[in-house]
Write a protein that holds these residues in place. Structure first.
Motif, short mmCIF file in Angstrom:
data_model
loop_
_atom_site.label_atom_id
_atom_site.label_comp_id
_atom_site.label_asym_id
_atom_site.label_seq_id
_atom_site.Cartn_x
_atom_site.Cartn_y
_atom_site.Cartn_z
N TYR A 95 67.08 -47.83 -8.05
CA TYR A 95 66.41 -46.53 -8.01
C TYR A 95 66.24 -46.08 -6.57
O TYR A 95 65.90 -46.87 -5.69
CB TYR A 95 65.04 -46.61 -8.69
CG TYR A 95 65.14 -46.89 -10.17
CD1 TYR A 95 65.25 -45.85 -11.08
CD2 TYR A 95 65.17 -48.20 -10.65
CE1 TYR A 95 65.37 -46.10 -12.44
CE2 TYR A 95 65.29 -48.46 -12.00
CZ TYR A 95 65.39 -47.41 -12.89
OH TYR A 95 65.52 -47.65 -14.23
N SER A 96 66.49 -44.79 -6.33
CA SER A 96 66.32 -44.22 -5.00
C SER A 96 65.62 -42.87 -5.13
O SER A 96 65.45 -42.36 -6.24
CB SER A 96 67.68 -44.05 -4.31
OG SER A 96 68.50 -43.18 -5.05
N ASN A 97 65.24 -42.30 -4.00
CA ASN A 97 64.54 -41.01 -3.97
C ASN A 97 63.32 -41.02 -4.90
O ASN A 97 63.09 -40.06 -5.62
CB ASN A 97 65.47 -39.86 -4.34
CG ASN A 97 66.57 -39.66 -3.34
OD1 ASN A 97 66.80 -40.50 -2.47
ND2 ASN A 97 67.27 -38.55 -3.43
N ILE A 98 62.57 -42.11 -4.87
CA ILE A 98 61.42 -42.27 -5.76
C ILE A 98 60.27 -41.39 -5.29
O ILE A 98 59.89 -41.44 -4.12
CB ILE A 98 60.99 -43.75 -5.81
CG1 ILE A 98 62.12 -44.61 -6.36
CG2 ILE A 98 59.72 -43.92 -6.63
CD1 ILE A 98 61.92 -46.10 -6.19
N LYS A 99 59.77 -40.59 -6.22
CA LYS A 99 58.63 -39.72 -5.95
C LYS A 99 57.57 -39.97 -7.02
O LYS A 99 57.89 -40.02 -8.20
CB LYS A 99 59.06 -38.26 -5.97
CG LYS A 99 60.01 -37.89 -4.85
CD LYS A 99 60.47 -36.45 -4.97
CE LYS A 99 61.44 -36.08 -3.88
NZ LYS A 99 62.66 -36.77 -3.85
N ILE A 100 56.33 -40.12 -6.59
CA ILE A 100 55.22 -40.34 -7.51
C ILE A 100 54.32 -39.11 -7.47
O ILE A 100 53.86 -38.73 -6.39
CB ILE A 100 54.42 -41.60 -7.14
CG1 ILE A 100 55.34 -42.83 -7.13
CG2 ILE A 100 53.26 -41.80 -8.11
CD1 ILE A 100 54.68 -44.09 -6.61
N ALA A 110 59.56 -39.94 -10.56
CA ALA A 110 60.88 -39.34 -10.66
C ALA A 110 61.78 -40.06 -9.66
O ALA A 110 61.35 -40.36 -8.55
CB ALA A 110 60.82 -37.85 -10.36
N ALA A 111 63.01 -40.33 -10.08
CA ALA A 111 63.92 -41.08 -9.21
C ALA A 111 65.36 -40.80 -9.61
O ALA A 111 65.62 -40.18 -10.64
CB ALA A 111 63.63 -42.58 -9.33
N LEU A 112 66.26 -41.27 -8.78
CA LEU A 112 67.67 -41.30 -9.14
C LEU A 112 68.01 -42.75 -9.48
O LEU A 112 67.63 -43.67 -8.75
CB LEU A 112 68.54 -40.81 -7.99
CG LEU A 112 68.42 -39.32 -7.67
CD1 LEU A 112 69.27 -38.97 -6.44
CD2 LEU A 112 68.84 -38.47 -8.86
N ARG A 113 68.68 -42.93 -10.60
CA ARG A 113 69.05 -44.27 -11.08
C ARG A 113 70.54 -44.46 -10.89
O ARG A 113 71.34 -43.60 -11.23
CB ARG A 113 68.69 -44.39 -12.57
CG ARG A 113 69.09 -45.70 -13.19
CD ARG A 113 68.67 -45.74 -14.66
NE ARG A 113 69.46 -44.85 -15.48
CZ ARG A 113 70.57 -45.20 -16.14
NH1 ARG A 113 71.02 -46.43 -16.08
NH2 ARG A 113 71.21 -44.31 -16.87
N MET A 114 70.89 -45.61 -10.32
CA MET A 114 72.30 -45.95 -10.17
C MET A 114 72.57 -47.25 -10.93
O MET A 114 72.15 -48.33 -10.49
CB MET A 114 72.69 -46.12 -8.71
CG MET A 114 74.16 -46.40 -8.54
SD MET A 114 74.60 -46.38 -6.80
CE MET A 114 76.34 -46.68 -6.92
#
Length: 153
Positions: A95-100, A110-114
């Protein structure tokens, strides 16, 4: 007047400190969840509320999207069935670009999942809140996917 201002300032600072501590708790919970999922921990489902909402947003080849709600019991069954194959393939999610973000008494991550089996990232989000015992639980999980099999079930 100075006392009133000082009390107001202390109350505000206390609120900020408590909020920051709770955000850290949410982040730590999410990190533990990701670790449990990627290591196929037997306690993986303990991260979810008993009536968690599971959503897969299928990205179709024509560029359109279809949202599929999966009953939690079916989700558990599907995960249990596929675990051995996933272990063999060493499948993991990063997960990247994690926002809480706070939403009422809960938090949205919210995040981007790879997926480790792909070279692309897709959106994901989790709604996390406390249960009646004060434990953090995933109430909703939504992940975009390019896997079409979710549409056939």
């Amino acid at each position: 007047m100075k006392k009133v201002f000082l009390i107001f300032l202390l109350v505000m600072l206390y609120g900020v400190v408590c909020y920051a501590a709770e955000m850290d708790d949410v982040q730590n919970f999410f990190n533990r969840y990701v670790d449990a999922a990627n290591n196929y921990d037997n306690n993986f489902f303990n991260f979810y509320s008993s009536n968690a909402k599971i959503i897969r947003v299928v990205e179709k080849p024509d560029g359109t999207f279809e949202s599929v709600n999966i009953p939690f019991e079916r989700y558990k069954s599907e995960v249990k069935k596929s675990t051995k194959l996933m272990k063999l393939r060493k499948y993991k999610n990063r997960y990247s670009n994690i926002k809480i973000l706070p939403i009422g008494n809960d938090y949205k991550i919210a995040a981007l999942r790879m997926p480790s089996t792909s070279d692309y990232k897709v959106p994901a989000h989790f709604i996390i809140g406390k249960d009646n015992y004060g434990n953090w639980k995933i109430k909703e999980e939504s992940m975009n996917t390019k896997v079409q099999t979710f549409l056939s079930k």
